[in-house]
Scaffold this active site. Structure first.
Site, PDB file in Angstrom:
ATOM      1  N   ASP A 205       0.827  -1.204   0.000  1.00  0.00           N
ATOM      2  CA  ASP A 205       0.000   0.000   0.000  1.00  0.00           C
ATOM      3  C   ASP A 205       0.868   1.263   0.000  1.00  0.00           C
ATOM      4  O   ASP A 205       1.893   1.321   0.687  1.00  0.00           O
ATOM      5  CB  ASP A 205      -0.856  -0.036   1.285  1.00  0.00           C
ATOM      6  CG  ASP A 205      -1.981   0.973   1.286  1.00  0.00           C
ATOM      7  OD1 ASP A 205      -2.892   0.856   0.444  1.00  0.00           O
ATOM      8  OD2 ASP A 205      -1.960   1.879   2.148  1.00  0.00           O
ATOM      9  N   GLU A 268       1.945  -0.123  -4.817  1.00  0.00           N
ATOM     10  CA  GLU A 268       0.934   0.863  -5.208  1.00  0.00           C
ATOM     11  C   GLU A 268       1.616   2.222  -5.271  1.00  0.00           C
ATOM     12  O   GLU A 268       2.069   2.738  -4.231  1.00  0.00           O
ATOM     13  CB  GLU A 268      -0.226   0.920  -4.202  1.00  0.00           C
ATOM     14  CG  GLU A 268      -1.319   1.859  -4.682  1.00  0.00           C
ATOM     15  CD  GLU A 268      -2.171   2.474  -3.582  1.00  0.00           C
ATOM     16  OE1 GLU A 268      -3.271   2.956  -3.887  1.00  0.00           O
ATOM     17  OE2 GLU A 268      -1.730   2.497  -2.409  1.00  0.00           O
TER      18      GLU A 268
HETATM   19  C1  GLC Z   1      -4.339   3.009  -0.635  1.00  0.00           C
HETATM   20  C2  GLC Z   1      -5.540   2.109  -0.658  1.00  0.00           C
HETATM   21  C3  GLC Z   1      -6.748   2.906  -0.267  1.00  0.00           C
HETATM   22  C4  GLC Z   1      -6.537   3.437   1.121  1.00  0.00           C
HETATM   23  C5  GLC Z   1      -5.230   4.222   1.221  1.00  0.00           C
HETATM   24  C6  GLC Z   1      -4.841   4.459   2.629  1.00  0.00           C
HETATM   25  O1  GLC Z   1      -4.409   4.002  -1.581  1.00  0.00           O
HETATM   26  O2  GLC Z   1      -5.670   1.526  -1.927  1.00  0.00           O
HETATM   27  O3  GLC Z   1      -7.922   2.164  -0.344  1.00  0.00           O
HETATM   28  O4  GLC Z   1      -7.607   4.245   1.496  1.00  0.00           O
HETATM   29  O5  GLC Z   1      -4.160   3.522   0.646  1.00  0.00           O
HETATM   30  O6  GLC Z   1      -4.441   3.258   3.229  1.00  0.00           O
END
Ligand code: GLC
Length: 532
Positions: A205, A268
């Site tokens: 994440d 991500e």
């Molecule tokens: C990432 C996740 C999202 C979440 C954020 C904070 O972007 O995909 O769903 O709200 O992180 O953890």
């Protein structure tokens, strides 16, 4: 560029399928999905032909951000099941020759995590430095101007100790201090825990957030901000994300992963391509797959997308493996964004480009964003900044399995409303219709998995008209021409003299063994995969 197909690893060859566990399958009638639910639907994923399942967070959490606020990294939220259920899920996934990827959320914990409770308890607690505490500005306000993605200042004052802590997202999600070696060790231990169990990798994440400027300098104003953007975009996040030292911590995580066999690390990362590709690492020693979100973020326009594909191919470091994503739990669904006919073209693009495809649950049915009435909003972002269209509930509605009440997802009231069209657009109905969205997706995946040219081959772009994207994929003496019409009007592509071929798959029909030669005529919304 291309690779010999026999040298590729599973995460290069296969398709990744994202399960949002709250919304996939509810086995115990509480309206929320769970692990036994996922297990009961693995046959479906096998039938669909995907190779790996990435499951969004399933850990204990107060659910302020639906599991992305974790209060225990090495346990399972009772709402999703038990550790025994998890072990069963992993075994069942592996029994089917599939892989399981977990979501790792290292940037922040829940404010209910014992680490944070200790950290906030006093200024001299041993875990104080595990989080990002700063004194107030001289006027008593936040230490700097950094904004939370979910709205407002990213700093929250703790009255008891008189300092502020930083949270890139909700105040219930304090950011960890990744400069602290103890934090690094603690999170590496978390990774070891799951790797030792046998999970096949992590989707990490907000990887680009993990290190912030050591001096906490103010972010500059974004001169390109327009009111249709989320408010946090008023700033350029020059100092709060993508800091040079982040690469050191990602490398550490990768080194740990490399001590295990064939595990994958996906990052991500929402950054421009030139910055994104730095997360492969100078020595290919960071993320295996820094998520490439261009198909999500670019306007649905052939020339722009074709250029972006070529630029991405050109920007990849040596030996870096590309990847493409069409949707996730944070972004509008593709079938809503481009419409259903074009969503078939998007699927063709996703599954014929070079690089690992990631597909979001329900997109294979053509699921669309669901309108959420004000009283039923769940997403904290929508609650914080209502009415701006930022809420993510519309893309998180229950999977549509059949036409029964509850769509085969639940026997109770689902935690988010079902789509109005679930009686037509569902797995059971679509499985029986050979021309359905679902069967089209399944054929595409099967074709990709059967043809080294498609999963491993070279990518060779072709010049094409305004609304068309065209390229070859080629390996081991076999070649496919992919021609995609991104408009609703007819279009054409002139082939080189002497070139001819046969259509293997069309987005519009299942019939034909159409032969092509000279000029290819495409109907509106038509995409073709042609053996040439
Ligand atoms: C990432 C996740 C999202 C979440 C954020 C904070 O972007 O995909 O769903 O709200 O992180 O953890």
């Amino acid at each position: 560029m291309g690779e010999a197909s026999d040298k590729l690893l599973w995460w290069q060859k296969g398709t990744i399928y994202q399960v949002y566990p709250r919304s996939f399958m509810d086995s115990n009638g509480d309206g929320v999905g769970d692990l036994q639910g996922i297990i009961s639907r693995l046959d479906y994923l096998e039938w669909l032909g995907v190779s790996a399942v990435w499951v969004s967070p399933i850990y204990p959490s107060p659910m302020a951000d639906f599991g992305y606020d974790i209060s225990d990294y090495t346990a399972i939220h009772p709402m999703f099941g038990s550790m025994d259920d998890f072990d069963e899920l992993l075994a069942e996934v592996h029994r089917r020759n599939l892989k399981l990827i977990l979501d790792l959320v290292p940037n922040h914990t829940s404010s209910e995590h014992p680490w944070f409770k200790e950290s906030r308890s006093s200024r001299n607690n041993p875990k104080r430095d595990w989080y990002l505490w700063q004194d107030p500005a001289p006027d008593g306000g936040p230490p700097n101007n950094w904004l939370s993605t979910f709205g407002g200042s990213a700093w929250e004052k703790d009255e008891q100790t008189g300092q502020y802590y930083y949270h890139a997202y909700l105040k219930e999600q304090p950011d960890l201090n990744w400069r602290n070696p103890e934090v690094q060790e603690a999170m590496l231990d978390v990774m070891r825990f799951w790797l030792d169990k046998g999970v096949d990798g992590f989707r990490v994440d907000v990887m680009w957030h993990m290190i912030k400027d050591e001096q906490y300098r103010n972010n500059p104003t974004n001169p390109d901000y327009t009111p249709d953007m989320p408010p946090f975009k008023k700033q350029i996040a020059a100092y709060s994300v993508d800091q040079p030292e982040v690469h050191q911590v990602v490398t550490k995580m990768r080194h740990l992963l490399d001590q295990y066999e064939e595990r994958v690390m996906i990052g991500e990362i929402y950054l421009s391509v030139d910055k994104l590709v730095t997360y492969y690492g100078n020595e290919n020693d960071e993320a295996h797959l820094p998520f490439n979100f261009q198909l999500i973020s670019l306007p649905w326009e052939a020339r722009q997308i074709a250029r972006a594909i070529d630029q991405y191919e050109g920007a990849l470091p040596a030996n870096a493996w590309p990847n493409w994503v069409l949707g996730n739990h944070d972004k509008p669904r593709i079938a809503s964004r481009v419409g259903k006919p074009q969503a078939r073209i998007a699927a063709m693009l996703l599954l014929t480009l070079r690089g690992t495809p990631t597909l979001y649950y329900g997109d294979e049915l053509g699921m669309q964003d669901v309108f959420i009435p004000a009283g039923q909003v769940q997403d904290p972002w929508e609650k914080n900044e209502p009415g701006l269209g930022l809420g993510r509930d519309p893309v998180r509605t229950p999977m549509q399995w059949n036409a029964a009440d509850g769509a085969g997802f639940t026997t109770a009231t689902p935690w988010l409303p079902l789509s109005a069209n679930y009686k037509e657009d569902n797995v059971e109905v679509e499985q029986q219709d050979s021309s359905s969205f679902l069967n089209f997706y399944r054929r595409l995946i099967a074709l990709r998995q059967a043809e080294p040219a498609l999963y491993a081959g070279r990518y060779i772009p072709l010049p094409a008209g305004q609304s068309v994207i065209a390229y070859f994929r080629e390996a081991e003496g076999k070649r496919f021409l992919i021609v995609l019409n991104l408009s609703h009007s007819p279009a054409s592509l002139t082939l080189k003299e002497g070139m001819e071929g046969e259509v293997v798959l069309s987005s519009l029909s299942t019939e034909e063994k159409r032969k092509v030669k000279g000029e290819i005529s495409l109907r509106g919304d038509e995409g073709l995969i042609i053996g040439v």
